[in-house]
Design an enzyme around this catalytic site. Structure first.
Site, PDB file in Angstrom:
ATOM      1  N   HIS A 229      90.509  63.690  18.058  1.00  0.00           N
ATOM      2  CA  HIS A 229      89.330  63.458  17.226  1.00  0.00           C
ATOM      3  C   HIS A 229      89.478  64.061  15.833  1.00  0.00           C
ATOM      4  O   HIS A 229      88.528  64.074  15.047  1.00  0.00           O
ATOM      5  CB  HIS A 229      88.115  64.067  17.949  1.00  0.00           C
ATOM      6  CG  HIS A 229      86.793  63.607  17.452  1.00  0.00           C
ATOM      7  ND1 HIS A 229      85.864  64.467  16.906  1.00  0.00           N
ATOM      8  CD2 HIS A 229      86.233  62.386  17.408  1.00  0.00           C
ATOM      9  CE1 HIS A 229      84.786  63.804  16.562  1.00  0.00           C
ATOM     10  NE2 HIS A 229      84.977  62.536  16.853  1.00  0.00           N
ATOM     11  N   LYS A 231      90.459  64.678  11.894  1.00  0.00           N
ATOM     12  CA  LYS A 231      90.538  63.872  10.672  1.00  0.00           C
ATOM     13  C   LYS A 231      91.119  64.756   9.574  1.00  0.00           C
ATOM     14  O   LYS A 231      90.497  65.739   9.167  1.00  0.00           O
ATOM     15  CB  LYS A 231      89.156  63.377  10.238  1.00  0.00           C
ATOM     16  CG  LYS A 231      88.489  62.425  11.236  1.00  0.00           C
ATOM     17  CD  LYS A 231      87.517  63.123  12.128  1.00  0.00           C
ATOM     18  CE  LYS A 231      86.760  62.103  12.979  1.00  0.00           C
ATOM     19  NZ  LYS A 231      85.891  62.740  13.973  1.00  0.00           N
ATOM     20  N   ASP A 236     101.893  66.903   0.111  1.00  0.00           N
ATOM     21  CA  ASP A 236     102.921  67.797  -0.435  1.00  0.00           C
ATOM     22  C   ASP A 236     102.792  69.236   0.046  1.00  0.00           C
ATOM     23  O   ASP A 236     103.324  70.153  -0.589  1.00  0.00           O
ATOM     24  CB  ASP A 236     102.907  67.771  -1.969  1.00  0.00           C
ATOM     25  CG  ASP A 236     103.301  66.408  -2.528  1.00  0.00           C
ATOM     26  OD1 ASP A 236     104.023  65.679  -1.829  1.00  0.00           O
ATOM     27  OD2 ASP A 236     102.871  66.073  -3.648  1.00  0.00           O
ATOM     28  N   HIS A 429      75.972  62.522  10.792  1.00  0.00           N
ATOM     29  CA  HIS A 429      77.239  62.637  11.507  1.00  0.00           C
ATOM     30  C   HIS A 429      77.942  63.939  11.143  1.00  0.00           C
ATOM     31  O   HIS A 429      79.090  64.175  11.525  1.00  0.00           O
ATOM     32  CB  HIS A 429      78.130  61.429  11.153  1.00  0.00           C
ATOM     33  CG  HIS A 429      79.320  61.270  12.026  1.00  0.00           C
ATOM     34  ND1 HIS A 429      80.611  61.509  11.601  1.00  0.00           N
ATOM     35  CD2 HIS A 429      79.430  60.879  13.321  1.00  0.00           C
ATOM     36  CE1 HIS A 429      81.460  61.268  12.577  1.00  0.00           C
ATOM     37  NE2 HIS A 429      80.779  60.888  13.640  1.00  0.00           N
ATOM     38  N   LYS A 431      79.178  67.758  10.959  1.00  0.00           N
ATOM     39  CA  LYS A 431      79.438  68.875  11.859  1.00  0.00           C
ATOM     40  C   LYS A 431      79.610  70.113  10.984  1.00  0.00           C
ATOM     41  O   LYS A 431      80.660  70.319  10.366  1.00  0.00           O
ATOM     42  CB  LYS A 431      80.713  68.651  12.676  1.00  0.00           C
ATOM     43  CG  LYS A 431      80.764  67.308  13.437  1.00  0.00           C
ATOM     44  CD  LYS A 431      81.508  66.266  12.669  1.00  0.00           C
ATOM     45  CE  LYS A 431      81.940  65.065  13.483  1.00  0.00           C
ATOM     46  NZ  LYS A 431      80.963  64.407  14.264  1.00  0.00           N
ATOM     47  N   ASP A 436      74.557  83.240   8.072  1.00  0.00           N
ATOM     48  CA  ASP A 436      74.055  84.143   7.031  1.00  0.00           C
ATOM     49  C   ASP A 436      74.424  83.589   5.657  1.00  0.00           C
ATOM     50  O   ASP A 436      74.301  82.387   5.411  1.00  0.00           O
ATOM     51  CB  ASP A 436      74.625  85.555   7.237  1.00  0.00           C
ATOM     52  CG  ASP A 436      74.312  86.125   8.622  1.00  0.00           C
ATOM     53  OD1 ASP A 436      73.322  85.665   9.230  1.00  0.00           O
ATOM     54  OD2 ASP A 436      75.054  86.997   9.096  1.00  0.00           O
TER      55      ASP A 436
END
Length: 511
Positions: A229, A231, A236, A429, A431, A436
């Site tokens: 999952h 991404k 370089d 969508h 995450k 703090d």
């Protein structure tokens, strides 16, 4: 005589059916015994035992597809490659691990708590840029790829053959034709609808493309329940982009229920990029069983980068566009890589360590809300300490079973006095976790069982005041675009919504 032949055929058919039934029941019995030894939780083990004994015809195939929680062979693949490519494997270990079972930091900050629990090193002197939503992400992604001089590594769960997908492919192809090494990994389950000609076009142009292929080896034939999952893009060994977005038009708010797809990503320059590169290298070793000879691990003199603009990072004009935040930050980070090949439940440990480190604020944004019992306890403890605990989830479904199961946990959190907000300004969508004024985590990990235990995931924990301020401002706006959905604690209406939620919760371990 004919009736004797027919009788003989019936006898052999009957014996065959009886033998098949007996074999299924014997296999179910031994599978039930196997579940008692290997299933992660006692509750799940009981459920599988009951199912296997009472409904073996249905439960037996489901058990061997869905019950496994440990990905076999991933670590062995790295060891195998390490026999012939010792330098690269040593670099992966150096970039991603610190000595296990010992205190490697002073535990003076939430970042150090997370890094110490995960046995992952902290990198210094990084630059971060928060990318809000799809346009900022895709524009930055393509710009970074176009500036590559030596190599591009890319890894995504979903690729679409649409406008954005073609733009991404064109950027990779253009670099490959200019002699840049371009390697791409994709998850074969996430890309089930990807046409074969999309991959073939990349291959024909010289792009090295591999499916992650969780089903390698005879032991793994049924491992379709695991997903890669992650991404990420690395250019370089100096620049990287990670987050929660896949490659497709829907992630720009097109062809979905809402006009806006709310997501966050991070553009990174600094030491942390080599750690993200190490994540790709491990996945590539599993998929291709070979080395990355061109990779810069910082243990040799890197080739000159001719593009001065690339060396300097984004221009001031690019930094002030409306699709990304206006500040670049410099600070510390820990790359948090988790997955079913881990010996310990590292994704749950990452969340638990972050939650336990919170003293005044704990804001969580997740599209899927199915926390396990340990995280419910951690959230309850944070609330008991007087921490401002808030959870942000979608108001519209992306995946119906997970969406329905989330209502159950929304009401459980209400009993603990923890507010849950549903986002109404688009499809959420994102995450993200904000601790703090000290730590922000952004990446691909959802707060559900699949991300916690079944998926290969990637988050980055960032300690930098300017970046954290950007994240806090973005989340504050998200909460303003949301409604406190579990304030009155009323049950769902109508009755079939409650029934759907109850059924979805039963399947939460595999959602």
């Amino acid at each position: 005589m004919d009736w004797l032949v027919e009788s003989s055929k019936l006898t052999w058919t009957s014996w065959g059916i009886a033998a098949s039934i007996l074999l299924i029941h014997v296999a179910a019995f031994f599978s039930a015994f196997h579940s008692l030894q290997h299933v992660r939780t006692s509750q799940a083990a009981v459920a599988w035992v009951v199912g296997l004994i009472t409904l073996p015809y249905l439960s037996l195939p489901m058990y061997w597809i869905f019950a496994r929680h440990r990905f076999e062979g991933y670590r062995e693949a790295i060891r195998e490659v390490g026999n012939t490519h010792e330098r690269s494997v040593a670099a992966i270990r150096r970039e991603l691990t610190t000595p296990a079972d010992c205190q490697s930091t002073n535990l003076n900050s939430p970042l150090e708590h997370v890094a110490d629990v995960l046995d992952t090193p902290i990198s210094e002197g990084n630059e971060f840029r928060l990318l809000i939503d799809g346009d900022a992400f895709f524009d930055t992604l393509v710009q970074q790829i176009q500036r590559a001089r030596r190599y591009v590594y890319a890894e995504f769960y979903i690729l679409r053959d649409d406008e954005v997908g073609k733009r991404f492919a064109d950027a990779l192809i253009e670099r490959a034709r200019e002699g840049v090494v371009v390697r791409l990994l994709y998850d074969e389950v996430g890309c089930l609808r990807l046409p074969g000609q999309y991959v073939q076009r990349l291959l024909d142009a010289g792009v090295d493309v591999h499916a992650f292929n969780t089903r390698q080896g005879w032991v793994n034939r049924l491992q379709i329940n695991f997903r890669n999952h992650r991404k990420l893009v690395v250019v370089d060994g100096r620049h990287a982009v990670i987050g929660g977005l896949n490659i497709g038009d829907e992630y720009r708010g097109k062809n979905v229920w809402k006009d806006r797809w709310r997501d966050s990503s991070v553009a990174i320059t600094g030491q942390a990029t080599r750690k993200i590169q190490a994540v790709f290298a491990g996945d590539y070793y599993w998929a291709a069983r070979t080395n990355l000879p061109e990779a810069d691990w910082g243990d040799r003199e890197p080739e000159a980068v001719q593009d001065s603009e690339h060396q300097a990072g984004p221009s001031s004009e690019q930094r002030t566009t409306s699709t990304s935040t206006a500040t670049d930050a410099r600070g510390r980070a820990a790359v948090c890589t988790t997955g079913p090949a881990d010996i310990r439940p590292r994704a749950a440990m990452m969340f638990a360590a972050a939650i336990q480190a919170a003293r005044s604020r704990l804001w969580i944004s997740t599209p899927y809300l199915i926390p396990d019992e340990s995280l419910m306890v951690a959230l309850s403890m944070a609330k008991a300490r007087g921490v401002d605990v808030r959870v942000l989830i979608p108001a519209v479904p992306d995946e119906w079973p997970v969406f329905l199961a989330g209502y159950h946990y929304e009401h459980e959190l209400a009993e603990l006095g923890i507010p849950v907000f549903r986002y109404y300004a688009g499809m959420l969508h994102q995450k993200a976790v904000l601790i703090d004024d000290s730590l922000a985590l952004i990446g691909s990990t959802n707060l559900d069982n699949r991300s916690l235990y079944l998926n290969f995931e990637l988050m980055i924990a960032i300690e930098d005041s300017l970046f954290i301020d950007d994240v806090a401002k973005a989340l504050s706006q998200d909460f303003r675009d949301s409604r406190h959905s579990n304030h009155d604690r009323k049950p769902l209406r109508p009755w079939f919504a409650r029934a759907g939620t109850a059924v979805a919760r039963l399947f939460s371990p595999v959602l």
